[in-house]
Design a protein around this motif. Structure first.
Motif, mmCIF file in Angstrom:
data_model
loop_
_atom_site.group_PDB
_atom_site.id
_atom_site.type_symbol
_atom_site.label_atom_id
_atom_site.label_comp_id
_atom_site.label_asym_id
_atom_site.label_seq_id
_atom_site.Cartn_x
_atom_site.Cartn_y
_atom_site.Cartn_z
ATOM 1 N N VAL A 44 0.869 -1.169 0.000
ATOM 2 C CA VAL A 44 0.000 0.000 0.000
ATOM 3 C C VAL A 44 0.907 1.220 0.000
ATOM 4 O O VAL A 44 1.742 1.385 0.892
ATOM 5 N N SER A 45 0.753 2.065 -1.015
ATOM 6 C CA SER A 45 1.637 3.216 -1.166
ATOM 7 C C SER A 45 0.817 4.487 -1.312
ATOM 8 O O SER A 45 -0.109 4.549 -2.123
ATOM 9 N N ILE A 46 1.155 5.484 -0.519
ATOM 10 C CA ILE A 46 0.582 6.824 -0.654
ATOM 11 C C ILE A 46 1.766 7.708 -1.038
ATOM 12 O O ILE A 46 2.549 8.114 -0.172
ATOM 13 N N PRO A 47 1.938 7.947 -2.352
ATOM 14 C CA PRO A 47 3.139 8.632 -2.839
ATOM 15 C C PRO A 47 3.433 9.934 -2.087
ATOM 16 O O PRO A 47 2.552 10.757 -1.875
ATOM 17 N N GLY A 48 4.682 10.046 -1.681
ATOM 18 C CA GLY A 48 5.128 11.227 -0.950
ATOM 19 C C GLY A 48 4.957 11.106 0.554
ATOM 20 O O GLY A 48 5.606 11.809 1.311
ATOM 21 N N TRP A 49 4.083 10.216 1.000
ATOM 22 C CA TRP A 49 3.794 10.125 2.438
ATOM 23 C C TRP A 49 4.303 8.843 3.075
ATOM 24 O O TRP A 49 5.070 8.886 4.018
ATOM 25 N N LEU A 50 3.871 7.698 2.578
ATOM 26 C CA LEU A 50 4.333 6.450 3.174
ATOM 27 C C LEU A 50 4.010 5.264 2.292
ATOM 28 O O LEU A 50 3.180 5.340 1.402
#
Length: 94
Positions: A44-50
């Protein structure tokens, strides 16, 4: 000082002008999606955040700290959390 879940819900509710009940429901849903995806081996990727992903651990030999006896630790899984660029930049500014 650490922020607990109820403080997080209250802060997000205040910023978004939503009820704490609504924010709490969304937070529950986000964590359910994380659990569902990561338990299936998906990242699970939230680009720029985690980014959060499941990692594999190989079987290995360990030691019982009380007796010094060698023990076999079975293979298993763990979770890896990686901070994104925006999160890292926010931390380095303070």
């Amino acid at each position: 000082m650490a922020m607990n879940r109820s403080e997080l819900v209250a802060a997000v509710a205040a910023k978004t002008e939503n009820s704490q009940v609504a924010v709490n429901g969304v937070l529950d849903a986000v964590f359910e999606v994380f659990v569902d995806q990561i338990s299936q081996g998906e990242k699970v990727s939230i680009p720029g955040w985690l980014a959060v992903e499941r990692t594999d651990r190989a079987a290995r030999t360990g030691r019982n700290p009380q007796t010094g006896e060698a023990i076999q630790i079975p293979a298993g899984h763990s979770v890896k959390l990686t901070a994104g660029s925006k999160l890292k930049a926010a931390v380095s500014k303070k």
